[in-house]
Enzyme design. Structure first.
Site, PDB file in Angstrom:
ATOM      1  N   SER A   1     -10.226 -15.466 -13.264  1.00 14.54           N
ATOM      2  CA  SER A   1      -9.335 -14.442 -13.821  1.00 14.54           C
ATOM      3  C   SER A   1      -8.212 -15.000 -14.697  1.00 14.54           C
ATOM      4  O   SER A   1      -7.444 -14.238 -15.269  1.00 14.54           O
ATOM      5  CB  SER A   1      -8.746 -13.577 -12.705  1.00 14.54           C
TER       6      SER A   1
ATOM      7  N   PRO B   1      -4.586  -9.880   6.445  1.00 10.83           N
ATOM      8  CA  PRO B   1      -4.018  -9.678   7.786  1.00 10.83           C
ATOM      9  C   PRO B   1      -2.740  -8.837   7.718  1.00 10.83           C
ATOM     10  O   PRO B   1      -1.939  -8.990   6.801  1.00 10.83           O
ATOM     11  CB  PRO B   1      -3.696 -11.107   8.247  1.00 10.83           C
TER      12      PRO B   1
ATOM     13  N   LYS C   1      -1.700  -7.787  -7.872  1.00  7.93           N
ATOM     14  CA  LYS C   1      -1.173  -8.485  -9.046  1.00  7.93           C
ATOM     15  C   LYS C   1      -0.020  -7.705  -9.697  1.00  7.93           C
ATOM     16  O   LYS C   1       0.938  -8.293 -10.180  1.00  7.93           O
ATOM     17  CB  LYS C   1      -2.302  -8.731 -10.061  1.00  7.93           C
TER      18      LYS C   1
ATOM     19  N   LYS D   1      -5.550  -2.596   9.821  1.00 10.90           N
ATOM     20  CA  LYS D   1      -6.972  -2.252   9.971  1.00 10.90           C
ATOM     21  C   LYS D   1      -7.298  -1.900  11.419  1.00 10.90           C
ATOM     22  O   LYS D   1      -7.933  -0.883  11.694  1.00 10.90           O
ATOM     23  CB  LYS D   1      -7.845  -3.430   9.501  1.00 10.90           C
TER      24      LYS D   1
END
Length: 580
Positions: free
Chosen positions: A486, A165, A529, A169
């Site tokens: 991950s 959010p 990241k 977009k």
């Protein structure tokens, strides 16, 4: 009650009411008789005389039908309905339904098209002026325009912008419409659960209407608008049908040439519409629907990108909305950096916009009360304007020690670092895990434990000695749910560090999935990241060789100051993170 009412009415009142009813009935009958006579006279006079009467409603509708450029079959259907209307009495309830249907057909832009801007440089300027970054989306739009310059007839792509959010977009859809010179229509799909919202109701139902798609086309007044279908991942379904299944026809370039709306009951060509859908999470979208769209990931912004967005877009916008002159309020770069780091916790910039709006509001209040306003807002003023910091990010410094390893995680709010802590005690060779871990992460920890058990020489132990060691793995904060594969290499390094009683190198963080054979697999969310790593003081990042392309895709200035170690196996990871 009726007896009492009759007692209250006099004989004169009853007679008067009866006379009024009789008079009204006679009037209606007379009107009907006269209308039928007019029809009979016109029929005898012939069609030419009828057409000559320019004020006749039927004639006006017929002229409109012929003028609006419908396909032959649709025009034939419209004229059939018009003949039905001609035979009906104006007071007939069905006449209203038929008239509404014909007017809907006429109101659709069958041949109206907006001329598309084919000037690529101008389109690029507009896209860059409205949004910072988002290179992949802009590139795709410019590619589409470039092809359209060479080929007149091209099927419009169905783009799906996926991202957290607040990354822009929805507003990007409006910017694209402006750049290519088309009309803009937005349809909110969040919470929609009725198939008829997309395809419309059959006109035999009372209050029937066309679906949202054709309503949007009518609003645009052109058959080639840019249509943004917002929050496509928030569609739901119930006993009234499944809207996401109804969208399969809309969002398929091979099928939407003949889109069939239940209300119209004729085909409408949607192939000229540029559909842009938005979603936060594609896992909830029906696979068949997902397959029809071209996915474009709108990733979160790095701190440097947020700084540029705040300076060039958000601050001027909020000053204008709050009626404050640019000279009266300036925000220092250091203050903006502190707002981004300590007052917001997000991938997008919506929270940042709210904080800047708050500064503008406080400034407006100070001006109204004739209080002192600093000419430039600096970090020292933020406590007065925004209160205490609300976002806290983990720092790597102070978390060094044997068994503690820094991992990198991705959430809907952006990237985060997380610490994996392991401790070893004498016992029966058991592995325990805490920290609100999901099933996939628990499996990753089991794989890491079994890999070390199969290779005890990594920790200078024999199999018998290893079987007498209990390992406890904890991932703080304990209340935050964590899942995903991950953290595989982070977990194995944490256990090895604890068993060796040897800390990993300073300033190192890692992310990657591991297999039971010791291979390191790539992971997603690399850009987010890296943002988290830079913010936390990490200097070296260890990740899979297959993630090299993701790093090369990021602008070089954003990864400045970071070193990347690309690994293929767990042995490569151990060499990269432990000193000899």
């Amino acid at each position: 009650g009726r007896t009492d009412m009759r007692k209250m009415l006099t004989k004169e009142d009853i007679a008067h009411n009866a006379a009024c009813v009789k008079k009204q009935m006679e009037k209606n009958q007379r009107n009907y008789y006269l209308n039928e006579q007019i029809k009979a006279i016109r029929k005898e006079l012939g069609a030419d005389d009828e057409a000559a009467d320019g004020n006749d409603e039927i004639t006006i509708l017929r002229d409109k039908i012929k003028a609006c450029g419908m396909p032959a079959k649709t025009e034939e259907k419209a004229l059939e309905e018009l003949n039905k209307l001609k035979q009906m009495s104006p007071s007939n309830a069905e006449a209203t339904v038929v008239r509404g249907y014909i007017e809907t057909l006429i109101s659709l832009p069958w041949k109206e098209k907006t001329e598309v801007n084919k000037d690529l440089k101008k389109a690029e300027e507009i896209l860059n002026a409205d949004h910072w970054g988002l290179e992949k989306v802009k590139e795709r739009i410019l590619e589409y325009l470039a092809v359209q310059r060479r080929v007149d007839k091209i099927k419009s792509p169905i783009l799906c912008l996926v991202g957290a959010p607040g990354v822009g977009k929805t507003s990007l859809g409006k910017s694209i419409a402006k750049a290519i010179g088309r009309k803009y229509v937005r349809i909110a799909l969040g919470g929609m659960r009725d198939e008829a919202e997309i395809r419309g109701h059959r006109k035999t139902y009372i209050g029937a209407l066309p679906g949202r798609i054709l309503n949007g086309i009518c609003r645009a007044g052109t058959s080639n608008p840019v249509m943004v279908l917002d929050e496509i991942d928030k569609l739901s379904s119930d006993f009234k049908g499944d809207p996401s299944s109804a969208l399969l026809e809309v969002l398929d370039p091979e099928q939407n040439v003949t889109f069939h709306d239940n209300y119209l009951d004729v085909d409408y060509d949607l192939s000229h519409v540029l559909f842009i859908t938005t979603a936060n999470d594609i896992s909830t979208i029906q696979p068949a629907l997902l397959d029809r769209m071209e996915l474009i990931n709108v990733t979160g912004y790095l701190a440097e990108e947020k700084m540029e967005i705040a300076r060039k877009f958000l601050l001027p916008k909020e000053l204008e909305e709050h009626g404050i002159d640019k000279k009266m309020l300036k925000v220092d770069k250091a203050a903006l950096a502190e707002i981004i780091d300590q007052y917001t916790h997000e991938s997008g910039v919506r929270g940042l916009e709210k904080q800047i709006a708050k500064i503008a509001r406080v400034t407006a209040k100070k001006i109204a009360l004739d209080e002192f306003c600093p000419p430039v807002i600096k970090p020292s003023h933020l406590k007065e304007y925004l209160g205490l910091p609300t976002a806290f990010h983990d720092k790597q410094e102070g978390n060094e020690g044997a068994g503690v390893v820094t991992g990198l995680a991705w959430t809907q709010l952006g990237g985060e670092i997380l610490f994996v802590e392991s401790s070893v005690s004498n016992g029966k060779g058991q592995l325990t895990m805490t920290g609100n871990l999901g099933n996939v992460m628990k499996e990753s920890a089991t794989i890491a434990y079994q890999y070390i058990k199969a290779h005890p020489e990594l920790v200078s132990l024999t199999s018998e000695e290893f079987d007498k060691k209990d390992i406890h793995v904890h991932v703080p904060e304990g209340a935050t749910p964590k899942d995903g594969p991950s953290a595989g290499i982070t977990l194995v390094c944490s256990m090895i560090s604890a068993l060796r009683n040897q800390p990993v190198k300073k300033g190192v963080a890692m992310t990657g999935e591991m297999t039971l054979r010791g291979r390191v697999l790539p992971v997603g969310g690399v850009k987010e990241k890296i943002l988290a790593a830079k913010r936390s003081g990490v200097k070296t990042i260890v990740l899979s060789e297959e993630n090299r392309k993701d790093i090369e895709d990021i602008n070089a200035k954003y990864v400045d100051g970071l070193t990347f170690e690309y690994v293929k196996t767990i042995d490569d990871v151990i060499k990269a993170v432990f000193t000899k």
